[in-house]
Design an enzyme around this catalytic site. Structure first.
Site: not given
Lengths: 486, 94
Positions: A413-415, A455
């Site tokens: 997700n965040d990456v 995050a």
């Protein structure tokens, strides 16, 4: 300078050779082809180091060994062999049984053992300095050796207690949430200062209370340093503890004047330090702020979820995904830890095999923090029989997303969040991300629209025109796509 | 060996470590950690000396305990590294 008992030249040379074998072991890891040979070099080096030590200190009275060996008898030698055998059985059984997803915990557990072993060796050297050749004629320990010994046990103890906490957090026995003590920076710095002052004082007074207070305070500081660090930062912590275990071995090497230990300690110390740096860079976090702790608590999750529901997004089915990917020329799969949690690796690899069968080029894009420790995702894919030459690192593949027909994001997700590149107010701004949005179509596998990444920020990618959300369990989704392709 | 000699070995080994570790491919960073784990257990040398030495019972038992711990690490570390490395295969060999 040190007046210590010298081992004969052949012993010193054997330890040097062992040190060189360890350098070659790491050198071998520059490519998967040479890595297995490298590992054998490492084993050979260890056999050499242990064999030399055992042979030199073998139970033959008066011959070969130094004078303090005169009392060593056969049964004692047997005890040592039993100790090695016990360790060997536990070690090999653990190594065989451990799941690849649990590697970070295993590595943390191993670090704690190196740390505790260093403390034991340091304490043994303190109790019996003559055996290590660091006693002066008066029977007192040489002042220089006291400093090295003090540093060695301190670093060893920090490695031990820190790794135990890291293990508990990674293994889920302890919440990944940071535990913030009031005035913790003050307490930590005070404890560190006390340890250093006591090691200094140890030079003039080698009383047991000084030595054991250093050990006790170091156990405490290792614990205090790691509890405020959140689950998301654990890859950095594991790398950092890797580094500490090396420095502990090096400090013991100084005490024992053993080149194999010094060389190895320096190698492992640098290795851990470099890995921590790589992990920090990959998360756009600075090392000091990781150590200071408090990140990755997950408090922001609720806010992100609320924002998620008001924006329009497209939902796709497994059939749609199968159709799109079969038509594609290049599909880039972006796996994240969520894929491993869902145990979807094998299903994803089957999907990739099907696609390759249809003439589609399939590549995997790995973000440095895709797993729970450096290189973790590569191991998980390798375990699922994904050939390593289809797996690419962020820098090597990012330019290819523009050419890709489909980017298949599963468990990450965040990456992939484009906000890291554009939104200065985002907590992940500046973090290197995979440019998945540049692909013609993004297929994003996710359990539901609600959750957010580590995050705790919403991902713009979900609401883009070229994104199709595939909602469901990662493993089931991948299996359904395979079925739809057939 | 005097302190300066030992320090020289240490500093040079740090430089060797720096360059060797940067040359490790990121795909093998997990095996790198497990193998460094195994080799840092060379501390077993100190444990063996303590265990083999006469003169202090406490020292001997601490040594034996350290031998067990370091051996778990050595055998476990190399075995798990070998297990991981065996999984890294090329396309052709499947």
């Amino acid at each position: 300078m040190h007046e210590v008992a010298h081992a004969p030249a052949w012993v010193m040379l054997a330890y040097l050779a062992a040190g060189i074998c360890f350098i070659l072991a790491l050198r071998g890891l520059s490519s998967p082809e040479s890595s297995r040979k490298g590992n054998r070099f490492g084993m050979f080096g260890m056999v050499l180091a242990v064999g030399t030590t055992l042979f030199y200190y073998r139970p033959v009275t008066g011959i070969g060994g130094a004078d303090f060996m005169a009392n060593l008898d056969g049964p004692l030698f047997g005890e040592i062999l039993v100790a090695i055998a016990i360790g060997a059985v536990i070690g090999v059984v653990t190594a065989r049984r451990i799941a690849m997803t649990a590697m970070p915990q295993l590595v943390a557990a191993f670090h704690s053992l190196v740390g505790l072993a260093a403390v034991c060796v340091g304490a043994a050297a303190y109790l019996n300095p003559a055996a290590f050749g660091i006693a002066e004629a008066s029977g007192l320990i040489h002042p220089g050796s006291r400093v090295e010994m003090g540093l060695g046990v301190a670093i060893g103890a920090i490695t031990f207690s820190g790794s135990v906490i890291a293990f508990l957090k990674l293994n889920g026995n302890m919440s990944g949430k940071p535990i913030m003590l009031p005035m913790r920076h003050f307490i930590n710095l005070g404890t560190l200062a006390a340890i250093l002052i006591l090691i200094g004082y140890f030079v003039s007074d080698e009383s047991p209370w000084v030595f054991f207070t250093v050990v006790g305070l170091s156990f405490a500081i290792g614990f205090l340093l790691i509890i405020p660090i959140g689950g998301a930062d654990m890859p950095v912590v594991v790398s950092m503890l890797n580094s500490y275990s090396g420095w502990a071995a090096a400090a013991m090497g100084f005490t024992l004047q053993n080149s194999a230990m010094i060389i190895t300690g320096a190698l492992v110390g640098s290795s851990g330090a470099i890995l921590s740096y790589i992990m920090c860079r990959a998360m756009n976090r600075n090392f000091i702020s990781v150590i200071a702790g408090g990140f990755g608590g997950g408090d922001a999750a609720a806010g992100g979820a609320a924002a998620a529901s008001d924006r329009p997004w497209k939902r796709g089915s497994a059939e749609d995904a199968a159709f799109l990917m079969k038509q594609a020329e290049l599909v880039i799969i972006v796996p994240g830890y969520g894929m491993a949690v869902a145990q979807a690796q094998h299903a994803v690899r089957e999907m990739a095999d099907q696609l390759k069968h249809e003439g589609v080029t399939v590549k995997y894009a790995i973000h440095p923090v895709a797993g729970r420790m450096p290189g973790h995702m590569n191991v998980l894919l390798a375990e699922a029989n994904v050939p390593y030459d289809e797996v690419f690192e962020l820098e090597d593949i990012n330019a290819e997303f523009a050419r890709a027909d489909v980017a298949f994001v599963i468990g990450a997700n965040d990456v992939t969040n484009p906000a890291a590149k554009t939104d200065k107010s985002s907590p992940i701004y500046g973090m290197p991300v995979l440019d998945v949005e540049k692909a013609k179509t993004v297929l994003f596998v996710k359990r539901s629209m609600g959750g957010v990444g580590y995050a705790g920020v919403d991902n713009d990618l979900f609401y883009r025109d070229n994104t199709m959300m595939l909602l469901g369990d990662a493993k089931k989704m991948a299996e359904e796509i395979v079925k739809s392709m057939g | 060996m005097d302190f300066i000699t030992i320090l020289s070995i240490f500093v040079l080994a740090c430089f060797v470590g720096y360059f060797v570790v940067w040359s490790v491919t990121p795909a093998l960073h997990t095996p790198l950690m497990s193998v460094t784990n195994a080799i840092s257990s060379v501390i077993v040398v100190g444990a063996l000396i303590a265990a083999a030495a006469a003169g202090s019972t406490g020292s001997k038992w601490l040594g034996l305990a350290a031998v067990v711990m370091a051996s778990i690490n050595i055998f476990g570390g190399f075995a798990v590294t070998a297990r991981m490395l065996a999984m890294y295969k090329k396309k052709e060999r499947r």
